[in-house]
Design a protein around this motif. Structure first.
Motif, short mmCIF file in Angstrom:
data_model
loop_
_atom_site.label_atom_id
_atom_site.label_comp_id
_atom_site.label_asym_id
_atom_site.label_seq_id
_atom_site.Cartn_x
_atom_site.Cartn_y
_atom_site.Cartn_z
N THR A 1 102.82 117.92 35.41
CA THR A 1 102.84 116.51 34.99
C THR A 1 101.47 116.02 34.54
O THR A 1 101.28 114.82 34.34
N ARG B 1 93.90 113.26 30.24
CA ARG B 1 94.19 111.97 30.86
C ARG B 1 94.66 112.15 32.31
O ARG B 1 94.75 111.17 33.05
N SER C 1 98.81 120.88 36.95
CA SER C 1 100.13 120.33 37.26
C SER C 1 100.98 120.25 36.00
O SER C 1 100.48 119.95 34.91
N THR D 1 102.26 117.33 29.03
CA THR D 1 103.46 116.61 28.60
C THR D 1 103.26 115.86 27.29
O THR D 1 104.24 115.52 26.62
N GLU E 1 100.15 112.30 35.50
CA GLU E 1 100.86 111.03 35.28
C GLU E 1 100.82 110.14 36.52
O GLU E 1 101.15 110.60 37.63
#
Lengths: 299, 299
Positions: free
Chosen positions: B43, B116, B41, B48, B119
């Protein structure tokens, strides 16, 4: 205007295969795409090395602010990491297309991402992602800020350009770790300090300091990002208010002894610092509100 | 064995949705996926912010080396950036699956990526990407290395953990910029030096220095990655060769005055330094070849 609705408007994604020139397949320079499905290769160098640069542009009631300066800074960042120059005119069109495709909201955050691309291709990957901004009102009301060491001297940008100080890269893990450390300390954000003792910038923001009728920021030569928001405020302060502005290396004690300090960003706008670590700073709510209007492009 | 074929074997991708526990959709913990189509993705926080950690494991004639130490280090890196602990046993299975699915080659590079995640989800993204290694024989024959300042003191890892020294994060833009600077200087790789004057590590490698019959590396406390390859060599040097090994802060002059130095990595193995900037170092081709066999797991 639906920004006050609890429903979150759908984000918009624009892919920009023509960011460095016409796409080789003869397709359009940019096109809308579905942000809910995967769009990136696992071998894109942004995914394997954090290798790329970016900008975040604020748009208020549908009008983006400082598009030109943001894209010029993107180009400077790209040059600092030896990436091809982006086509700024095309990117400006693509930013407009992303905003036009997004449901009307009071505050929009528009990210322009420009990566080194899929390994072995030599072709950057570029996309623009627009989404309704988070609610930054708690920050704009004032926030505690933790002072954290960035470990580098203010001379590093000049002596060691490979450290990429002053480039807005996609390698932001340290910036994110610093914000987490600030939160552990009961603060909302960070002011980085250099190893030689000077106030630098926030992880995603620029420092503004008031000393009487003079407004100051950190010189870009110290290894900070040249802020677009501070440039806007400085022009307004000088040209509309007849006040003095300047760049100056300031120690943390200088900031603590100032008449007010803010962290500026294109989406959070002007966030006054109420406390620098345990030290309380004066907050001017009226001036902060004027800064906000200026930064929204309202003046 | 097709490594000598000019054709490049197809890379293998294994997605690991169960990296932190069973996937919420009840699917498998890992599965093969097509690396030629987008899988990430826009995001994902790796795209990012460069926010994640990784390891690169070498596999030689189908046998991976040091899987356990690599995955343990991945877990340490994840902890340093406040990510959930990965399931090391599942990841070890997924590494084996990636290797098994790849065409047999002499040298395979297996990346374990742990970000991580998208988002707002709080769920890490994990994948394993296996591909035939590049031809590292020029490095293994000996290479010029440029000394470049990393700007940080050896004390930074302890005093400023948010600088993430010693974590293998996906924010590697500076490491990549340093290698480009080295190439501009006519060198193939970099030895970073701390602001207080000590030799640290390479951008993707560990320093090994010979002083007589003693072999030395930089202490991890100085903010370098704890190398898996150097641990393998140290065990062999002590246990099979009866030689001394140790960690020691060394200046660049110490390295220049040594009896040989190497940059070690899990895929490039032992690359002897022929020149540190303009200074020539002794190269022991026979010992380097023995190091190579040990690092391939052959002894």
């Amino acid at each position: 205007m639906t920004a006050t609705s609890p429903r979150t408007p759908a984000p918009v994604l624009v892919l920009v295969p023509g960011a460095t020139g016409a796409p080789s397949d003869g397709g359009p320079g940019y096109r809308l795409a579905d942000p809910t499905v995967p769009q990136l290769s696992v071998t894109d160098l942004v995914a394997t090395r954090g290798d790329g640069v970016f900008e975040t542009i604020g748009a208020f009631d549908g009008s983006p602010v400082n598009v030109g300066p943001h894209l010029a800074r993107l180009a400077r960042s790209a040059e600092m990491i030896d990436m091809p120059a982006p086509d700024q005119a095309l990117l400006a069109e693509a930013v407009d297309a992303a905003i036009a495709a997004h449901e009307s909201v009071a505050e929009l955050s528009v990210r322009v991402m420009y990566t080194r691309g899929v390994e072995g291709t030599g072709t950057p990957t570029c996309w623009i992602h627009a989404k309704a901004s988070d609610d930054w009102s708690p920050y704009r009301a004032g926030m505690k800020v933790a002072v954290l060491d960035r470990g580098l001297a203010t001379t590093a940008a000049e002596t060691s350009p490979w450290l990429l100080q002053g480039a807005k890269t996609l390698s932001y893990a340290v910036n994110m770790a610093a914000v987490r450390e600030a939160k552990r300390r009961g603060a909302a954000d960070v002011l980085f300090v250099s190893s030689d003792g000077y106030a630098l910038e926030g992880p995603t923001s620029t420092l503004l300091v008031r000393r009487g009728d003079t407004f100051l920021t950190t010189p870009a030569s110290a290894g900070v990002l040249a802020g677009t928001a501070v440039a806007t405020l400085f022009a307004w302060l000088r040209e509309q208010q007849g006040l003095a502005t300047g760049e100056e290396l300031m120690t943390i004690e200088d900031v603590k002894g100032s008449d007010g300090a803010w962290l500026l960003s294109s989406t959070r706008l002007a966030a006054p610092i109420t406390h620098l670590d345990e030290h309380e700073l004066p907050v001017d709510a009226e001036l902060t509100a004027r800064f906000e209007r200026v930064l929204k492009g309202g003046i």
